[in-house]
Design a protein around this motif. Structure first.
Motif, mmCIF file in Angstrom:
data_model
loop_
_atom_site.group_PDB
_atom_site.id
_atom_site.type_symbol
_atom_site.label_atom_id
_atom_site.label_comp_id
_atom_site.label_asym_id
_atom_site.label_seq_id
_atom_site.Cartn_x
_atom_site.Cartn_y
_atom_site.Cartn_z
ATOM 1 N N LEU A 105 0.825 -1.207 0.000
ATOM 2 C CA LEU A 105 0.000 0.000 0.000
ATOM 3 C C LEU A 105 0.863 1.262 0.000
ATOM 4 O O LEU A 105 0.552 2.247 -0.684
ATOM 5 N N ILE A 106 1.944 1.240 0.765
ATOM 6 C CA ILE A 106 2.834 2.404 0.818
ATOM 7 C C ILE A 106 3.468 2.672 -0.538
ATOM 8 O O ILE A 106 3.514 3.819 -1.009
ATOM 9 N N TRP A 107 3.962 1.633 -1.186
ATOM 10 C CA TRP A 107 4.565 1.824 -2.508
ATOM 11 C C TRP A 107 3.525 2.252 -3.541
ATOM 12 O O TRP A 107 3.830 3.036 -4.452
ATOM 13 N N GLY A 108 2.293 1.767 -3.396
ATOM 14 C CA GLY A 108 1.234 2.206 -4.306
ATOM 15 C C GLY A 108 0.937 3.687 -4.156
ATOM 16 O O GLY A 108 0.804 4.410 -5.151
ATOM 17 N N LEU A 109 0.826 4.157 -2.898
ATOM 18 C CA LEU A 109 0.606 5.589 -2.657
ATOM 19 C C LEU A 109 1.766 6.414 -3.179
ATOM 20 O O LEU A 109 1.564 7.461 -3.815
ATOM 21 N N SER A 110 2.979 5.964 -2.933
ATOM 22 C CA SER A 110 4.155 6.697 -3.384
ATOM 23 C C SER A 110 4.220 6.757 -4.908
ATOM 24 O O SER A 110 4.592 7.792 -5.490
ATOM 25 N N LEU A 111 3.865 5.655 -5.563
ATOM 26 C CA LEU A 111 3.852 5.634 -7.023
ATOM 27 C C LEU A 111 2.840 6.627 -7.577
ATOM 28 O O LEU A 111 3.107 7.304 -8.587
ATOM 29 N N CYS A 112 1.688 6.743 -6.932
ATOM 30 C CA CYS A 112 0.674 7.711 -7.376
ATOM 31 C C CYS A 112 1.207 9.136 -7.309
ATOM 32 O O CYS A 112 0.973 9.943 -8.222
ATOM 33 N N LEU A 113 1.933 9.455 -6.246
ATOM 34 C CA LEU A 113 2.504 10.796 -6.121
ATOM 35 C C LEU A 113 3.568 11.043 -7.192
ATOM 36 O O LEU A 113 3.663 12.146 -7.748
ATOM 37 N N GLY A 114 4.367 10.013 -7.482
ATOM 38 C CA GLY A 114 5.357 10.164 -8.544
ATOM 39 C C GLY A 114 4.719 10.380 -9.901
ATOM 40 O O GLY A 114 5.198 11.196 -10.705
ATOM 41 N N ILE A 115 3.615 9.694 -10.175
ATOM 42 C CA ILE A 115 2.899 9.876 -11.442
ATOM 43 C C ILE A 115 2.302 11.270 -11.522
ATOM 44 O O ILE A 115 2.300 11.909 -12.593
ATOM 45 N N LEU A 116 1.797 11.775 -10.408
ATOM 46 C CA LEU A 116 1.257 13.138 -10.390
ATOM 47 C C LEU A 116 2.326 14.156 -10.769
ATOM 48 O O LEU A 116 2.058 15.111 -11.499
ATOM 49 N N TRP A 117 3.543 13.964 -10.263
ATOM 50 C CA TRP A 117 4.609 14.895 -10.613
ATOM 51 C C TRP A 117 4.944 14.812 -12.108
ATOM 52 O O TRP A 117 5.197 15.827 -12.747
ATOM 53 N N LEU A 118 4.931 13.611 -12.667
ATOM 54 C CA LEU A 118 5.190 13.476 -14.106
ATOM 55 C C LEU A 118 4.117 14.186 -14.922
ATOM 56 O O LEU A 118 4.409 14.800 -15.961
ATOM 57 N N LEU A 119 2.858 14.122 -14.455
ATOM 58 C CA LEU A 119 1.782 14.848 -15.136
ATOM 59 C C LEU A 119 2.018 16.347 -15.077
ATOM 60 O O LEU A 119 1.828 17.056 -16.066
ATOM 61 N N TYR A 120 2.434 16.827 -13.907
ATOM 62 C CA TYR A 120 2.707 18.257 -13.785
ATOM 63 C C TYR A 120 3.902 18.656 -14.643
ATOM 64 O O TYR A 120 3.905 19.717 -15.274
ATOM 65 N N ASP A 121 4.927 17.797 -14.688
ATOM 66 C CA ASP A 121 6.108 18.113 -15.474
ATOM 67 C C ASP A 121 5.791 18.154 -16.962
ATOM 68 O O ASP A 121 6.422 18.890 -17.725
ATOM 69 N N SER A 122 4.788 17.374 -17.386
ATOM 70 C CA SER A 122 4.404 17.370 -18.796
ATOM 71 C C SER A 122 3.440 18.493 -19.145
ATOM 72 O O SER A 122 3.395 18.942 -20.290
ATOM 73 N N HIS A 123 2.668 18.958 -18.149
ATOM 74 C CA HIS A 123 1.686 20.022 -18.379
ATOM 75 C C HIS A 123 1.806 21.042 -17.247
ATOM 76 O O HIS A 123 1.177 20.895 -16.198
ATOM 77 N N TYR A 124 2.670 22.038 -17.446
ATOM 78 C CA TYR A 124 2.920 23.013 -16.389
ATOM 79 C C TYR A 124 1.689 23.853 -16.073
ATOM 80 O O TYR A 124 1.625 24.507 -15.037
ATOM 81 N N SER A 125 0.703 23.855 -16.977
ATOM 82 C CA SER A 125 -0.521 24.603 -16.709
ATOM 83 C C SER A 125 -1.328 23.983 -15.571
ATOM 84 O O SER A 125 -2.177 24.639 -14.972
ATOM 85 N N MET A 126 -1.050 22.709 -15.257
ATOM 86 C CA MET A 126 -1.771 22.020 -14.173
ATOM 87 C C MET A 126 -1.076 22.342 -12.843
ATOM 88 O O MET A 126 -0.542 21.475 -12.148
ATOM 89 N N TYR A 127 -1.084 23.631 -12.503
ATOM 90 C CA TYR A 127 -0.371 24.091 -11.311
ATOM 91 C C TYR A 127 -0.956 23.530 -10.028
ATOM 92 O O TYR A 127 -0.280 23.436 -8.999
#
Length: 255
Positions: A105-127
């Motif tokens: 569960l911990i690694w799943g939560l951490s992976l979700c946060l990492g994916i969120l950062w990749l989304l932000y890095d790809s679309h800076y408008s999603m501040y």
């Protein structure tokens, strides 16, 4: 990285599994990956023009592994506190695969946060994703601090009250030293993000951020030293293998 890699090798390939060794194995993996990503981040800043496209991925790994490390430390301290406070429930009622489930569960939560950062890095408008990540990191850091303080205080009280009947075990020392190392070395980097949210001008204080990153790296590097240092205590004269020292530190054997 060498120390954490040694812990991973000894626990994954040659070590005996126990509830706490599963947590320590995952914590060593998180620390190893965090140090590796931190080294890659420093290298990418030196060779920015060549590795610009990798920076977003590197930062996402840093976020994921740092989150996993905080959560695992909180889980270790909480379960140890429960094992001392409710020993009968812990021996008779504890689910057999609780450690594996919690780590998953911990690694799943951490992976979700990492994916969120990749989304932000790809679309800076999603501040709003960036603000969400900062808040999640700050809340998790405060929650970790609260849980560690409460569980450590509970352990100290229980051990002090039962000191005449129960000696201090090596596992108890390992957990307390690991918690102390986080409070001294790992907390400043989380404090930096919290101050960034509360005061925008603080982001310009680069020296504190750089120093906090260095302390966070030391926090990830010092854990294997704690394991082997505690494992050596109480040993008879003679040479002991690293596997024996590590197993001794992660069991409830008396020192």
């Amino acid at each position: 990285m060498v120390g954490n890699g040694t812990v991973i090798w000894l626990l994954r390939v040659r070590g005996k599994r126990s509830p706490f060794s599963v947590y320590i194995l995952n914590l060593a993996i998180a620390d190893f990956a965090f140090l590796l990503s931190l080294d890659a981040w420093v290298t990418s800043r030196i060779f920015l023009h060549y590795l610009r496209e990798l920076i977003g991925f590197i930062i996402s790994v840093c976020i994921m592994t740092n989150t996993a490390g905080l959560s695992l430390l909180m889980a270790i301290s909480t379960e140890r506190c429960l094992s001392v406070t409710f020993p009968i429930w812990y021996k008779c009622r504890r689910p057999a695969h609780l450690s594996t489930i919690v780590c998953t569960l911990i690694w799943g939560l951490s992976l979700c946060l990492g994916i969120l950062w990749l989304l932000y890095d790809s679309h800076y408008s999603m501040y709003y994703i960036y603000d969400t990540l900062l808040w999640v990191d700050s809340v998790l850091s405060l929650l970790t601090l609260l849980v560690l303080c409460v569980s450590s205080l509970t352990l100290l009280i229980r051990v002090h009250c039962c000191s005449r009947r129960r000696q201090v075990t090596k596992l108890y020392r390992v957990i307390l030293l690991t918690v102390l190392a986080y409070l001294v070395l790992g907390l400043p980097v989380s404090l930096h993000f919290l101050l960034y949210i509360l005061s925008y001008w603080f982001v310009n204080f680069r020296y504190f951020f750089n120093a906090s990153c260095l302390l966070a790296a030391l926090n990830s590097a010092v854990n294997p030293v704690i394991y082997f240092f505690v494992g050596r205590q109480g040993q008879r004269s003679g040479r002991r293998t690293l596997r024996e020292l590590l197993q001794s530190a992660l069991t409830d054997n008396l020192s």
